[in-house]
Write a protein that holds these residues in place. Structure first.
Motif, PDB file in Angstrom:
ATOM      1  N   GLN A   1      61.977  12.629   5.671  1.00 13.03           N
ATOM      2  CA  GLN A   1      62.031  11.180   5.880  1.00 13.03           C
ATOM      3  C   GLN A   1      63.315  10.605   5.305  1.00 13.03           C
ATOM      4  OE1 GLN A   1      59.750   9.107   7.606  1.00 13.03           O
ATOM      5  NE2 GLN A   1      59.307  11.166   8.347  1.00 13.03           N
ATOM      6  N   LYS A   2      64.026   9.950   6.122  1.00 13.03           N
ATOM      7  CA  LYS A   2      65.268   9.332   5.714  1.00 13.03           C
ATOM      8  C   LYS A   2      65.408   8.080   6.560  1.00 13.03           C
ATOM      9  CE  LYS A   2      70.043  10.595   5.467  1.00 13.03           C
ATOM     10  NZ  LYS A   2      71.032  11.425   6.150  1.00 13.03           N
ATOM     11  N   HIS A   3      65.917   7.049   5.957  1.00 18.20           N
ATOM     12  CA  HIS A   3      65.958   5.802   6.704  1.00 18.20           C
ATOM     13  C   HIS A   3      67.060   5.831   7.747  1.00 18.20           C
ATOM     14  CE1 HIS A   3      63.070   4.280   3.966  1.00 18.20           C
ATOM     15  NE2 HIS A   3      63.843   4.558   2.929  1.00 18.20           N
ATOM     16  N   SER A   4      66.801   5.185   8.840  1.00 18.88           N
ATOM     17  CA  SER A   4      67.875   5.084   9.817  1.00 18.88           C
ATOM     18  C   SER A   4      68.201   3.620  10.049  1.00 18.88           C
ATOM     19  CB  SER A   4      67.488   5.770  11.125  1.00 18.88           C
ATOM     20  OG  SER A   4      66.221   5.343  11.539  1.00 18.88           O
TER      21      SER A   4
ATOM     22  N   SER B   1      52.860  15.892  22.803  1.00 19.48           N
ATOM     23  CA  SER B   1      52.950  17.070  21.955  1.00 19.48           C
ATOM     24  C   SER B   1      53.101  16.664  20.505  1.00 19.48           C
ATOM     25  CB  SER B   1      54.146  17.905  22.369  1.00 19.48           C
ATOM     26  OG  SER B   1      54.078  19.119  21.695  1.00 19.48           O
TER      27      SER B   1
ATOM     28  N   PHE C   1      55.136  17.538  16.859  1.00 23.65           N
ATOM     29  CA  PHE C   1      56.387  18.161  16.452  1.00 23.65           C
ATOM     30  C   PHE C   1      56.540  18.159  14.936  1.00 23.65           C
ATOM     31  CE2 PHE C   1      56.930  16.049  20.470  1.00 23.65           C
ATOM     32  CZ  PHE C   1      57.382  17.095  21.254  1.00 23.65           C
ATOM     33  N   ASN C   2      57.442  18.995  14.503  1.00 26.86           N
ATOM     34  CA  ASN C   2      57.876  18.891  13.109  1.00 26.86           C
ATOM     35  C   ASN C   2      58.710  17.630  13.013  1.00 26.86           C
ATOM     36  OD1 ASN C   2      56.993  21.583  12.522  1.00 26.86           O
ATOM     37  ND2 ASN C   2      58.729  22.247  13.761  1.00 26.86           N
ATOM     38  N   SER C   3      58.673  17.009  11.893  1.00 27.38           N
ATOM     39  CA  SER C   3      59.557  15.852  11.789  1.00 27.38           C
ATOM     40  C   SER C   3      60.571  16.095  10.680  1.00 27.38           C
ATOM     41  CB  SER C   3      58.762  14.586  11.519  1.00 27.38           C
ATOM     42  OG  SER C   3      58.027  14.758  10.355  1.00 27.38           O
ATOM     43  N   PHE C   4      61.636  15.350  10.768  1.00 30.52           N
ATOM     44  CA  PHE C   4      62.683  15.496   9.769  1.00 30.52           C
ATOM     45  C   PHE C   4      62.208  15.019   8.412  1.00 30.52           C
ATOM     46  CE2 PHE C   4      65.366  14.859  13.576  1.00 30.52           C
ATOM     47  CZ  PHE C   4      65.935  16.114  13.541  1.00 30.52           C
TER      48      PHE C   4
ATOM     49  N   VAL D   1      56.079  16.181  35.529  1.00 31.20           N
ATOM     50  CA  VAL D   1      56.731  17.200  34.708  1.00 31.20           C
ATOM     51  C   VAL D   1      57.226  16.593  33.401  1.00 31.20           C
ATOM     52  CG1 VAL D   1      58.715  18.746  34.560  1.00 31.20           C
ATOM     53  CG2 VAL D   1      57.426  18.581  36.691  1.00 31.20           C
ATOM     54  N   PHE D   2      57.874  15.449  33.532  1.00 33.52           N
ATOM     55  CA  PHE D   2      58.457  14.873  32.332  1.00 33.52           C
ATOM     56  C   PHE D   2      57.427  14.218  31.426  1.00 33.52           C
ATOM     57  CE2 PHE D   2      62.312  15.445  34.772  1.00 33.52           C
ATOM     58  CZ  PHE D   2      63.096  16.034  33.795  1.00 33.52           C
TER      59      PHE D   2
ATOM     60  N   LEU E   1      54.695  15.409  30.781  1.00 26.63           N
ATOM     61  CA  LEU E   1      54.156  16.484  29.961  1.00 26.63           C
ATOM     62  C   LEU E   1      54.953  16.636  28.674  1.00 26.63           C
ATOM     63  CD1 LEU E   1      53.549  19.054  32.785  1.00 26.63           C
ATOM     64  CD2 LEU E   1      51.802  18.087  31.313  1.00 26.63           C
ATOM     65  N   MET E   2      56.215  16.312  28.813  1.00 27.82           N
ATOM     66  CA  MET E   2      57.079  16.483  27.649  1.00 27.82           C
ATOM     67  C   MET E   2      56.739  15.493  26.541  1.00 27.82           C
ATOM     68  SD  MET E   2      60.630  16.917  29.572  1.00 27.82           S
ATOM     69  CE  MET E   2      60.879  18.173  30.792  1.00 27.82           C
ATOM     70  N   LEU E   3      56.089  14.425  26.931  1.00 22.96           N
ATOM     71  CA  LEU E   3      55.843  13.394  25.936  1.00 22.96           C
ATOM     72  C   LEU E   3      54.625  13.697  25.077  1.00 22.96           C
ATOM     73  CD1 LEU E   3      56.361  10.359  28.318  1.00 22.96           C
ATOM     74  CD2 LEU E   3      58.009  11.380  26.787  1.00 22.96           C
TER      75      LEU E   3
END
Lengths: 279, 695
Positions: free
Chosen positions: A24-27, A17, A19-22, A10-11, A13-15
């Motif tokens: 870009q900003k450094h972290s 996909s 996605f939209n990404s933020f 189940v989990f 499956l969550m991986l």
């Protein structure tokens, strides 16, 4: 009946996909963009140590001075100890720019055989008639101001672990005047201008440094730093030989300047350790 | 203590005509309320096959995973399926009250055909298994097999063997990267469980004939829950021409066979198991012939409910053709079922969206691997081009809408599908014919006769309908230039819709809107600050895992979770946050549990959705809307973390989060977190800090 744990499927499956990404900003690790460090550096004086065997006064690791009782004491400065303070600001994800302030106390050092005028040879015995050299070694306060640019290895969020720094700065050396300088046990030097030529002079040189620091995380803000720093002084001046002339200061300006520049050039390798505080 | 479902069984009587997805109900069983440490203690009492050190490790390993499964939202209680499974369980071990007290049965919502036995005496039966088996006796055999694993402590021995293997030959051990590998039982255990299962099964009085069939169920479990041929009735409207040439000539063969190579598997193959059982069977005489002890209607209801759940899960997981085929099978028994039809409309609307905004190849990506009748459908969908797909989807949705005009979800889906048509590339409504393919065929074949008839008509007496007929004949014979070949079938699909007012209005409005958007594409970007600041968030149970030299490390995984929890608690003080993980650990309620189940479904739906969320309808929309009306949360946050340790000095911890805007369904991904530190407060805290820094 096969024994799969179903939740794993189940989990998993969550991986899978997209996605939209933020934007870009450094972290950064804990969003730490400031790094303040206090470190001590040790510079083994390998080349001066190799000079200890020679006959000349110059270039060894020994120094001498006088204690409170005006008794001559001798030391062996095999390593230079430097204190470093630095502040850096992170940007661009893994880069850092900042300034470093260093301080070290430095003796103009000599050889084990403290004689001057070695060329004076007794015509009868053919022995050298050197004059014992009893005056204090001058002590210099050495200040460094460097600006540096650095980067952390990209394999982890900065600031962490591997830091590479490139620095450029000015080194200023000036005579430490608050010492018990003496010609010999009985003769204090009251007039520093007789001790060194230009006692108030500042000696400047330029330095490039390259450092590597391995940071061991102690708490989220505090790191134990272990590092290596190589310095290249801009001056390639060979140390001037000591010349002794009566009625002149014991250390002339040319000698001091060339010695400082030479030692600055030769003090290539520094081992550093200390603490850095990131916030 | 065994949990009794008997009173709850009737509290949630559900008929399939008003099916809604099954959720837990009533008072939660005690095991759901246990903390991790309590579960460890409970498991410790059960462990007799291990020495002290392994006992503790094994208990923690099991407790950790059982807690994860129990709190996933996917385990049911108080529902008809679990009630039935427990009834069968009661009957199987009615002579051993002590054993019955120790074992608990639950149904796990999952499409795999499986059952699972874990400590402390918890046996899960999946909805996938319930959907596949044919009768109560088959279910009973599977349960007996699991009970045998429990009685014989097979899991504990498997753990011990695995542990010893690692100790003696550390370099040769294959990387066991998850719990599933650690609890993989050996061939001997499987044979042993089969043999022990026979004993229970025999004593209970079930028929011997069903044992063989159980193995067939297992062997063919990768196929849909039934095998029926796709007929014309797959498409709801008889007046619509669907060319047979679009279907493959024949379906892909079913390849499963019993005697597959099992040398590399820990499990024996089906043939060996059947043979071993045959030997065991000789010891039992005078078999009873019971296929069931409980009313068949009750089993059928459970089986169908599980099949409805299978369809639903396929929709959530983005398996649209599988879901359509499941509905097709179920509608043979439940024609015009509201739930199935609504689901079908939703699926067709996704397919319509796929044809304009997504990739249609994702729909049939595994078509070559599909076996049996369903492969015909895969072949059909593969043959359709995007335009045909969009028009066919519109046709299907329209027909469902006409059958259920008052269901709001279907109405909404229809509107979205019409709007979607405005986005079909290189397409104009004028391309569409206003008569059906069959009518066009008939009209053209009889054109000359009809024109003669019209010419001889007494125009004075011509009625309105005569006039329409005349106009249409002319249209067909002169204006309609579409050649009547299979490739053009799609132009005739919407013959009765193309001139409908509401259809045209929705279509034209969308067209206009689209053109306006194109000319003024000045959508204002929302900054992260505006999007996240001071928003209420729901923190979903994270997925954190640690491994050492490539081998799953349960101790570190537990540590990872523990530090994560304490770091999140620090954040919770500052943030407006509902943490489901804590909520369930501290105050487990069925309501919260079902909310987790719903939100996890929503999350899975979103991540598997192959089309733009803005036009897609969530299958549990009504339930979800009720949830939204009660809560004011803006974001769901799901955190993934992985810690690996390759040597004493080489560590890595990485993670990321997904932020799901609950109202719009948009999913945003955090920046990656990655540090080369071992699992500790600072490294895990950094992960948590980064994942929450947006709020």
């Amino acid at each position: 009946m096969s024994k799969f744990t179903l939740y794993i499927i189940v989990f998993q499956l969550m991986l899978v996909s997209t996605f939209n990404s933020f934007a870009q900003k450094h972290s950064y690790f804990y969003n730490q963009k400031n790094s303040f460090a206090i470190r001590a550096s040790i510079n083994p004086r390998l080349i001066p140590m190799s000079n200890n065997r020679g006959d000349a006064l110059d270039g060894g690791t020994y120094f001498q001075g006088y204690d409170k009782n005006n008794k001559r004491v001798r030391g062996d400065e095999k390593v230079n100890l430097m204190l470093n303070l630095s502040y850096g600001r992170l940007f661009g994800g893994n880069k850092i720019i900042g300034a470093e302030f260093n301080y070290q106390k430095h003796h103009l050092t000599v050889n084990r055989k403290l004689f001057v005028d070695n060329d004076n040879i007794d015509p009868d015995s053919y022995e050298k008639k050197g004059i014992p050299f009893l005056s204090s070694s001058p002590i210099f306060n050495v200040y460094d101001i460097n600006v540096f640019f650095g980067h952390f290895k990209k394999s982890a969020l900065a600031p962490s672990q591997h830091l590479f720094q490139y620095g450029f700065g000015v080194r200023m050396s000036s005579l430490n005047t608050k010492q018990n300088y003496r010609m010999d046990a009985n003769t204090p030097i009251t007039d520093l201008s007789k001790f060194v030529e230009g006692p108030d002079d500042n000696y400047l040189s330029l330095r490039f440094t390259f450092s590597y620091t391995y940071r061991i995380l102690l708490t989220k803000n505090l790191n134990l730093d272990l590092g290596l720093s190589t310095c290249v002084g801009l001056s390639l001046v060979q140390g001037g030989l000591y010349t002794f002339n009566e009625n002149e200061p014991i250390y002339n300006k040319y000698y001091i300047e060339t010695r400082l520049k030479f030692e600055n050039f030769m003090n290539i390798l520094y081992f550093r350790s200390g603490l850095s505080f990131d916030f | 203590m065994a949990f009794s479902f008997s009173t709850l069984a009737f509290s949630q009587v559900q008929t399939l005509s008003n099916f809604k997805t099954t959720r837990a109900s009533g008072e939660p069983p005690a095991v759901f309320k246990l903390s991790f440490e309590e579960t460890v203690q409970k498991a410790l009492l059960e462990i007799t096959a291990l020495d002290e050190k392994n006992k503790e490790n094994y208990a923690r390993l099991t407790a950790y995973h059982i807690n994860k499964i129990l709190k996933s939202g996917y385990v049911l209680y108080g529902d008809p399926m679990t009630a039935f499974v427990n009834k069968v369980g009661d009957n199987l071990i009615k002579n051993d009250a002590n054993l019955r007290d120790k074992i608990q049965f639950f149904v796990l919502k999952n499409n795999m055909t499986n059952a699972l036995c874990t400590e402390p005496g918890i046996i899960f039966i999946t909805t996938g298994l319930l959907a596949q088996i044919e009768n109560e006796a088959q279910l009973a055999y599977v349960m007996c097999h699991e009970i045998a694993h429990y009685q014989e402590k097979h899991l504990q021995y498997a753990y011990k063997e695995e542990h010893q293997k690692k100790k003696s030959k550390p370099t040769e051990v294959e990387a066991a990267d998850s719990y599933s590998d650690l609890v993989m039982l050996s061939k001997d255990h499987e044979f042993d469980a089969d043999a022990r299962a026979l004993e229970l099964y025999y004593e209970a009085g079930y028929a011997v004939s069903e044992i063989n069939t159980v193995f067939d169920v297992l062997m063919y479990s990768y196929l849909p829950f039934d095998e029926i041929q796709i007929g014309n009735d797959f498409f709801a409207n008889d007046a619509v021409y669907i060319p047979q040439s679009y279907f493959p000539e024949k379906s892909n063969p079913i390849k499963a066979f019993e005697d597959y190579d099992d040398t590399k598997s820990t499990h024996p193959n089906i043939r060996k198991r059947k043979e071993a059982i045959l030997v065991e069977l000789k010891e039992y005489k005078n078999w009873q012939e019971n296929i069931r002890f409980f009313d068949e209607i009750e089993f059928k209801n459970v089986q169908n409910m599980a099949r409805f759940e299978t369809v639903r899960e396929n929709v959530v997981l983005g398996e649209y053709i599988e879901a359509l085929y499941g509905i097709y099978i179920l509608e043979k028994k439940f024609p015009k079922n509201e739930y199935l039809e609504t689901t079908r409309a939703i699926i067709w609307s996704y397919i319509a969206q796929l044809s304009t905004t997504g990739s249609t190849s994702s729909l049939t990506s595994n078509s070559s691997k599909v076996e049996g009748n369903i492969s015909m459908l895969y072949g059909f969908f593969k043959k359709l081009n995007k335009q045909e797909l969009a028009l066919l989807a519109m046709r299907e949705v329209e027909d469902i809408y006409r059958a259920f005009p008052n269901i709001s979800v279907i109405k909404e889906v229809r509107e979205a599908t019409i709007k979607n048509m405005a986005h079909i590339k290189n397409f104009k409504l004028s391309k569409l014919e206003e008569i059906s393919y069959y009518e066009a065929l008939e009209l053209r074949e009889n054109k000359d006769t009809l024109i003669t008839q019209i010419d001889t008509l007494n125009l004075e007496n011509e009625t309105k309908y005569d006039r329409i007929k005349r106009m249409r004949i002319k249209q067909s014979s002169s204006q309609s230039l579409t050649e009547l070949i299979d490739d053009n079938f799609a132009y005739f699909l919407l013959y009765d819709l193309v001139s409908a007012d509401d259809f045209n209005k929705i279509y034209n409005d969308e067209n206009k809107k689209m053109r306006n958007n194109q000319s003024s594409s000045n959508t204002t970007a929302v900054s992260d600050k505006e999007r996240y600041n001071n928003k209420e968030i729901i923190l979903m149970t994270p997925y954190l895992q640690a491994s050492k030299k490539g081998i799953y490390d349960v101790e570190q995984t537990i540590k990872f979770n523990e530090i994560y929890e304490s770091e999140v608690r620090k954040q919770t003080k500052k943030k407006n946050l509902l943490n489901f993980n804590f909520e369930l650990n501290e105050n487990f309620t069925t309501e919260s549990y079902n909310e987790i189940s719903l939100l996890t479904d929503y999350y899975l739906f979103l991540v598997n959705l192959k089309v733009n969320i803005s036009a897609a309808t969530f299958i549990d929309k009504e339930e979800f809307n009720t949830y939204l009306s009660k809560h004011d949360h803006s974001f769901m946050v799901f955190i993934l973390g992985e810690a690996t340790s390759k040597s004493f000095l080489k560590h890595r911890l990485k993670g990321k989060a997904q932020y799901i805007d609950i109202t719009t369904g948009e999913i945003y991904l955090s920046k990656d977190y990655y540090v080369n530190y071992r699992i500790n407060k600072a490294s895990v805290g950094g992960l948590v800090y980064q994942m929450f820094s947006k709020f």
